[in-house]
Design an enzyme around this catalytic site. Structure first.
Site, PDB file in Angstrom:
ATOM      1  N   GLY A  74      28.727  30.095  -8.220  1.00  0.00           N
ATOM      2  CA  GLY A  74      29.924  29.746  -7.449  1.00  0.00           C
ATOM      3  C   GLY A  74      30.889  28.939  -8.312  1.00  0.00           C
ATOM      4  N   ASP A  75      30.361  27.997  -9.083  1.00  0.00           N
ATOM      5  CA  ASP A  75      31.214  27.173  -9.959  1.00  0.00           C
ATOM      6  C   ASP A  75      31.880  28.062 -11.018  1.00  0.00           C
ATOM      7  OD1 ASP A  75      30.032  25.128  -8.532  1.00  0.00           O
ATOM      8  OD2 ASP A  75      28.488  24.786 -10.050  1.00  0.00           O
ATOM      9  N   GLY A 107      29.341  40.385  -3.678  1.00  0.00           N
ATOM     10  CA  GLY A 107      30.714  40.164  -4.135  1.00  0.00           C
ATOM     11  C   GLY A 107      31.438  39.083  -3.363  1.00  0.00           C
ATOM     12  N   GLY A 128      27.475  36.184  -2.828  1.00  0.00           N
ATOM     13  CA  GLY A 128      26.354  36.425  -3.744  1.00  0.00           C
ATOM     14  C   GLY A 128      26.396  37.839  -4.300  1.00  0.00           C
ATOM     15  N   SER A 133      32.640  33.740  -1.032  1.00  0.00           N
ATOM     16  CA  SER A 133      31.736  34.429  -1.958  1.00  0.00           C
ATOM     17  C   SER A 133      30.472  34.853  -1.226  1.00  0.00           C
ATOM     18  CB  SER A 133      31.449  33.554  -3.173  1.00  0.00           C
ATOM     19  OG  SER A 133      30.710  32.424  -2.806  1.00  0.00           O
TER      20      SER A 133
HETATM   21  P1  ADP Z   1      27.453  29.932  -4.699  1.00  0.00           P
HETATM   22  O1  ADP Z   1      26.846  29.819  -6.066  1.00  0.00           O
HETATM   23  O2  ADP Z   1      28.574  28.983  -4.448  1.00  0.00           O
HETATM   24  O3  ADP Z   1      26.418  29.972  -3.601  1.00  0.00           O
HETATM   25  P2  ADP Z   1      27.606  32.833  -4.593  1.00  0.00           P
HETATM   26  O4  ADP Z   1      26.106  32.888  -4.560  1.00  0.00           O
HETATM   27  O5  ADP Z   1      28.320  33.569  -3.521  1.00  0.00           O
HETATM   28  O6  ADP Z   1      28.184  31.363  -4.654  1.00  0.00           O
HETATM   29  O7  ADP Z   1      28.028  33.423  -6.018  1.00  0.00           O
HETATM   30  C1  ADP Z   1      29.350  33.419  -6.504  1.00  0.00           C
HETATM   31  C2  ADP Z   1      29.633  34.726  -7.228  1.00  0.00           C
HETATM   32  O8  ADP Z   1      28.681  34.910  -8.302  1.00  0.00           O
HETATM   33  C3  ADP Z   1      29.469  35.972  -6.349  1.00  0.00           C
HETATM   34  O9  ADP Z   1      30.668  36.239  -5.642  1.00  0.00           O
HETATM   35  C4  ADP Z   1      29.115  37.031  -7.393  1.00  0.00           C
HETATM   36  O10 ADP Z   1      30.263  37.456  -8.086  1.00  0.00           O
HETATM   37  C5  ADP Z   1      28.233  36.265  -8.383  1.00  0.00           C
HETATM   38  N1  ADP Z   1      26.813  36.331  -7.980  1.00  0.00           N
HETATM   39  C6  ADP Z   1      26.052  35.351  -7.451  1.00  0.00           C
HETATM   40  N2  ADP Z   1      24.800  35.787  -7.185  1.00  0.00           N
HETATM   41  C7  ADP Z   1      24.762  37.086  -7.567  1.00  0.00           C
HETATM   42  C8  ADP Z   1      23.762  38.120  -7.561  1.00  0.00           C
HETATM   43  N3  ADP Z   1      22.534  37.885  -7.097  1.00  0.00           N
HETATM   44  N4  ADP Z   1      24.097  39.345  -8.035  1.00  0.00           N
HETATM   45  C9  ADP Z   1      25.341  39.592  -8.503  1.00  0.00           C
HETATM   46  N5  ADP Z   1      26.323  38.666  -8.539  1.00  0.00           N
HETATM   47  C10 ADP Z   1      26.050  37.438  -8.085  1.00  0.00           C
END
Ligand code: ADP
Length: 303
Positions: A246-247, A221, A218, A216
């Site tokens: 992420g969860d 995508g 953020g 992932s």
């Molecule tokens: P984690 O919470 O484990 O650090 P991520 O930050 O990669 O994981 O977020 C997981 C998913 O949530 C991303 O792949 C995306 O789909 C969505 N997401 C998280 N942060 C954002 C953001 N700032 N804008 C748009 N989508 C987000």
């Protein structure tokens, strides 16, 4: 039913104090929710309409509070009772700041772990999809997640953890792991500044035993490495609180798997859940109408 495993749960306590600062006294209302990554996954799975059974360790009055809260949410709980109290994790939200105080969590004895493993084996008989999330509690060896993955080898085990707990578990061949970019970077100790490097880095985790990888990214995508490699592009959104995204994306993936959807749809659900969570101020919360709208705007491309 979908089984979620949270070995180190917590009560998440949130205080909203706009002028928070050290060396001062504040009077503030606390907002409490069942916490720990696996319980966020459980909440989102439940909101998506799945029957969920949550397991792991709970202890003391905090453990009882979590059990009652899950019951109020219609989430089945099937935890092993630990002698030590379940932890609190405190977040103080100020104007644009977040201060966190994280207790290490209950120490689990060898006897309690053995009891849990026996219980887990029984739960595996009734569940096809298993979501294991978060850190390991004190007293439990890094090999534990490997064992949980091995025991579930005929099922679909989704493992979302980081660092050495993740590396050691890879030999248990989890069906899916979901590192984020920072977690992958920390494991590989190398900059991952291009798509090629991200894919190459993620592939090393597959060489070590992960069957599929959802990396992932953020707001950018995700990249999925399965039978084929996919890049998932997502639209820009108004982010309120990305904690638990992420969860939520793990829950979206498990939901898609449960419904035997094609991989493109599973990936769209996963992203839409992560995004919907980021658009809400609650952690581990999604909105079905928001998900429906987001799904139309997510692009899954084979690369
Ligand atoms: P984690 O919470 O484990 O650090 P991520 O930050 O990669 O994981 O977020 C997981 C998913 O949530 C991303 O792949 C995306 O789909 C969505 N997401 C998280 N942060 C954002 C953001 N700032 N804008 C748009 N989508 C987000």
């Amino acid at each position: 039913m979908i089984l979620t495993v949270t070995l180190n749960p917590a009560i998440d306590v949130r205080y909203e104090i706009s002028d928070f600062n050290i060396d001062k006294i504040f009077r503030a209302k606390s907002f409490k929710t069942p916490g720990g990554k696996g319980l966020n996954v459980s909440r989102v799975l439940n909101l998506l309409g799945n029957s969920v059974v949550a397991t792991g360790f709970l202890g003391g009055s905090n453990g009882t509070w979590i059990k009652n809260s899950l019951q109020n949410l219609n989430i089945n709980s099937s935890f092993i009772e630990s002698a030590s109290e379940t932890r609190n994790c405190i977040a103080i939200l100020g104007q644009g700041s977040q201060t966190e105080i994280l207790e290490p969590g209950a120490e689990i004895s060898e006897f309690e772990l053995k009891k849990f493993i026996d219980h887990y084996k029984n739960l595996l008989l009734e569940n096809e999809i298993i979501c294991i999330s978060g850190s390991l509690p004190k007293g439990i060896s890094g090999e534990t997640y490997k064992l949980l993955c091995e025991l579930g080898k005929n099922k679909k085990v989704i493992l979302d953890t980081s660092g050495t707990s993740l590396i050691e578990a890879l030999q248990g061949n989890p069906f899916l792991i979901k590192p984020n970019q920072e977690e992958l970077k920390a494991i590989l100790q190398t900059p991952l500044d291009t798509q090629e490097k991200l894919i190459k880095g993620a592939l090393t985790l597959r060489d070590k035993g992960a069957q599929n990888i959802l990396l992932s990214l953020g707001k950018n995508g995700a990249i999925y490495i399965g039978d084929d490699i996919y890049k998932i592009d997502i639209p820009k959104i108004q982010v309120i609180n990305p904690v638990g995204s992420g969860d939520s994306s793990v829950a979206g993936f498990a939901h898609g798997l449960k419904n035997n959807l094609p991989i493109e749809e599973i990936l769209k659900y996963s992203m839409a859940c992560g995004m919907s969570n980021a658009m809400s101020n609650e952690t581990g919360f999604i909105s079905l109408p928001v998900i429906e709208e987001l799904m139309k705007k997510i692009i899954v491309k084979k690369i």
